[in-house]
Design a protein around this motif. Sequence first.
Motif, short mmCIF file in Angstrom:
data_model
loop_
_atom_site.label_atom_id
_atom_site.label_comp_id
_atom_site.label_asym_id
_atom_site.label_seq_id
_atom_site.Cartn_x
_atom_site.Cartn_y
_atom_site.Cartn_z
N ASN A 144 -34.52 17.08 25.94
CA ASN A 144 -33.52 17.64 25.02
C ASN A 144 -32.52 18.51 25.78
O ASN A 144 -31.33 18.52 25.45
CB ASN A 144 -34.22 18.45 23.93
CG ASN A 144 -33.33 18.69 22.74
OD1 ASN A 144 -32.51 17.82 22.41
ND2 ASN A 144 -33.43 19.85 22.13
N ALA A 145 -32.99 19.19 26.82
CA ALA A 145 -32.08 20.01 27.63
C ALA A 145 -31.06 19.10 28.32
O ALA A 145 -29.92 19.49 28.57
CB ALA A 145 -32.88 20.81 28.66
N LYS A 146 -31.46 17.88 28.62
CA LYS A 146 -30.58 16.95 29.33
C LYS A 146 -29.68 16.16 28.36
O LYS A 146 -28.50 15.98 28.62
CB LYS A 146 -31.50 15.98 30.08
CG LYS A 146 -30.83 15.15 31.09
CD LYS A 146 -31.88 14.52 32.02
CE LYS A 146 -31.15 13.56 32.92
NZ LYS A 146 -31.90 13.08 34.01
N PHE A 147 -30.24 15.70 27.24
CA PHE A 147 -29.48 14.78 26.37
C PHE A 147 -29.05 15.38 25.03
O PHE A 147 -28.36 14.72 24.26
CB PHE A 147 -30.29 13.50 26.14
CG PHE A 147 -30.55 12.72 27.39
CD1 PHE A 147 -29.49 12.16 28.10
CD2 PHE A 147 -31.83 12.58 27.90
CE1 PHE A 147 -29.71 11.46 29.27
CE2 PHE A 147 -32.06 11.88 29.07
CZ PHE A 147 -31.00 11.33 29.76
N HIS A 148 -29.52 16.57 24.71
CA HIS A 148 -29.08 17.31 23.51
C HIS A 148 -29.27 16.52 22.22
O HIS A 148 -28.39 16.55 21.34
CB HIS A 148 -27.59 17.69 23.60
CG HIS A 148 -27.19 18.25 24.91
ND1 HIS A 148 -25.89 18.49 25.24
CD2 HIS A 148 -27.90 18.61 26.00
CE1 HIS A 148 -25.81 18.97 26.48
NE2 HIS A 148 -27.03 19.04 26.95
N PHE A 185 -28.64 6.07 28.76
CA PHE A 185 -28.38 5.03 29.77
C PHE A 185 -27.27 5.46 30.73
O PHE A 185 -27.11 4.89 31.79
CB PHE A 185 -28.01 3.70 29.10
CG PHE A 185 -29.21 2.98 28.54
CD1 PHE A 185 -29.84 1.98 29.26
CD2 PHE A 185 -29.73 3.33 27.30
CE1 PHE A 185 -30.96 1.33 28.77
CE2 PHE A 185 -30.85 2.69 26.79
CZ PHE A 185 -31.48 1.69 27.53
N ASP A 186 -26.46 6.44 30.31
CA ASP A 186 -25.38 6.95 31.16
C ASP A 186 -24.83 8.20 30.47
O ASP A 186 -24.18 8.11 29.43
CB ASP A 186 -24.28 5.88 31.31
CG ASP A 186 -23.07 6.39 32.09
OD1 ASP A 186 -23.02 7.60 32.42
OD2 ASP A 186 -22.17 5.58 32.38
N GLU A 187 -25.12 9.34 31.10
CA GLU A 187 -24.77 10.62 30.43
C GLU A 187 -23.27 10.85 30.26
O GLU A 187 -22.87 11.76 29.54
CB GLU A 187 -25.34 11.79 31.23
CG GLU A 187 -26.84 11.82 31.21
CD GLU A 187 -27.43 12.21 32.55
OE1 GLU A 187 -27.08 13.28 33.06
OE2 GLU A 187 -28.23 11.41 33.09
N LYS A 188 -22.46 10.02 30.91
CA LYS A 188 -21.01 10.19 30.74
C LYS A 188 -20.52 9.45 29.49
O LYS A 188 -19.36 9.50 29.14
CB LYS A 188 -20.26 9.66 31.96
CG LYS A 188 -20.49 10.50 33.20
CD LYS A 188 -19.39 10.22 34.22
CE LYS A 188 -19.49 11.13 35.42
NZ LYS A 188 -20.81 11.07 36.07
N ARG A 189 -21.43 8.72 28.88
CA ARG A 189 -21.02 7.91 27.72
C ARG A 189 -21.57 8.47 26.42
O ARG A 189 -22.58 9.18 26.40
CB ARG A 189 -21.52 6.47 27.90
CG ARG A 189 -20.83 5.75 29.02
CD ARG A 189 -21.41 4.37 29.20
NE ARG A 189 -20.91 3.78 30.40
CZ ARG A 189 -19.88 2.93 30.46
NH1 ARG A 189 -19.26 2.57 29.36
NH2 ARG A 189 -19.48 2.45 31.60
N VAL A 190 -20.91 8.07 25.32
CA VAL A 190 -21.35 8.53 24.00
C VAL A 190 -22.63 7.79 23.60
O VAL A 190 -22.93 6.71 24.12
CB VAL A 190 -20.27 8.29 22.92
CG1 VAL A 190 -18.97 8.98 23.29
CG2 VAL A 190 -20.05 6.80 22.66
N THR A 191 -23.34 8.38 22.64
CA THR A 191 -24.52 7.72 22.07
C THR A 191 -24.12 6.79 20.93
O THR A 191 -24.90 5.97 20.50
CB THR A 191 -25.46 8.76 21.44
OG1 THR A 191 -24.69 9.55 20.52
CG2 THR A 191 -26.09 9.64 22.48
N GLY A 192 -22.90 6.99 20.40
CA GLY A 192 -22.53 6.35 19.13
C GLY A 192 -22.96 7.26 18.01
O GLY A 192 -23.80 8.16 18.18
N GLY A 193 -22.37 7.04 16.84
CA GLY A 193 -22.70 7.91 15.71
C GLY A 193 -22.63 7.17 14.40
O GLY A 193 -22.37 5.98 14.38
N ALA A 225 -30.61 8.58 20.48
CA ALA A 225 -30.95 9.09 21.82
C ALA A 225 -32.44 9.44 21.88
O ALA A 225 -33.12 9.13 22.86
CB ALA A 225 -30.09 10.30 22.15
N ALA A 226 -32.96 10.06 20.82
CA ALA A 226 -34.38 10.43 20.80
C ALA A 226 -35.25 9.18 20.87
O ALA A 226 -36.26 9.14 21.56
CB ALA A 226 -34.71 11.25 19.55
#
Length: 449
Positions: free
Chosen positions: A29-33, A116-124, A131-132
């Motif tokens: 969670n600290a990494k991907f929020h 899969f890539d922290e520079k990209r969005v998860t989508g919403g 992400a979880a």
Amino acid sequence: MKCDIKSFLDAEKPDDYQERLKEEIGALNAKFHMLTAAVNSIGSGFPFSVKDNICVKGVEASASSRILSGYVPPFNATAIERLPKESFAFIGKTKMDEFGLGTFGINCDDHPLNPFDEKRVTGGSSAGSAAATAVIKHHVSIAESTGGSISCPASFCGVVGFTPTYGAVSRYGLIDYANSLDKIGIMSRSAGNIKYVFDLIRGEDPRDSTSVSTEISNRHSKNLIVIDQLMDGIDQRILKSFDRFLSKLQSLGYSIEHRSIPFIEKSIPTYYIISMAEASTNLAKYTGFKYGHKITDFSKGYNDFFSDARDSFGMEAKRRVVLGTFVRSAGLKGRYYEKALRLRSMFIEKLSETLSAGLIISPTMPSLAPKIKDAGSLDPIATYSMDSITIPPNLCGFPHISFPFDYIDGMPVGAQAVSGHFNDYSVIDFAGEWEEQFEYKFNYNAGAL
Ligand code: GLN
């Protein structure tokens, strides 16, 4: 069909399992929020998270909005109440676009990042739920879709996302975005887990008059239908990969048929007119008095007080209040809102006819998950256009599922299957059949036994 809920519940777990799971989730969670806050102690059941617009008794539900910060519901949503406490363990609320208004998961503070890539969005908007699911091995997320909020992030984060027929799952305890479109659904790493949870949470609820007890069917023909107009504007790499996917399905005994639906491209404005009209009325109750963030300075005049209170809304919420109020205003509603309602009825009729001949299949999204900086700089119309494929089933209340069918440049690509009303099992089983053929990839496996 793969389902790890029963085997998880039966498995002997190491003594430190719950403590380790909590630590692993905390670090991820600290990494991907993805979570609003991880819970202090996790029970021994199958881990589940809940989108922040669905009420869990005693846990803050802000729908990722500053205006609702501090709102703690004194009750459970029906979908949560129906999960047996002894078998399911709550791990936290998941971040989302404010009130569900968005496609990338970035319309909130400290938004989630793509595993899969922290520079990209998860989508919403069910950003944190996806992400979880992508980082926790044994897990289901109770999420929600109005116009694609389950399919889109499922596709971008490489997980399975199921949106039931409108009314199949009670909306009691859901913080409304657009009542005639909102559906509570499920995300997990396998269709089998989704079926298990769907059977627990669905069915009529006296507290939601739009919920129904209609039997869920599995009318499953081997015919798949591609709607040609929905393929317009899709990234060429995805189209090529989708063709290979269709060939694979043919080799599994499916036939592919191409059709077109009149005016289907108008489903985007139709959806946005209806959803904004409903959102603008739903958001009217947030005035700084009753729910969440309270304004206590009464020295100002009436107008200034309300301007201050409603300034806590983010940019997108404000835009939709203004546009939604405009399209349903007395002199204009015939031009926009009523016309949109007529178009929705027409789409339901035409698409129902098509769905009586088989499942509709397509890529879920026209692109891979975009970079955060690119998504953030798109104008609203370009952003809304990203929902071109997820909107038709959502607008019409048809059950649909998104599941990974390929990886391009290390990023997952999702396919979406749609079926007719209350034929929900057919799309779940279809995704389950695909899972037997194709191995999903995950970079993180918190809570692996
Ligand atoms: N992107 C769509 C919107 O902003 C769908 C969001 C949702 O399903 N909640 O309305």
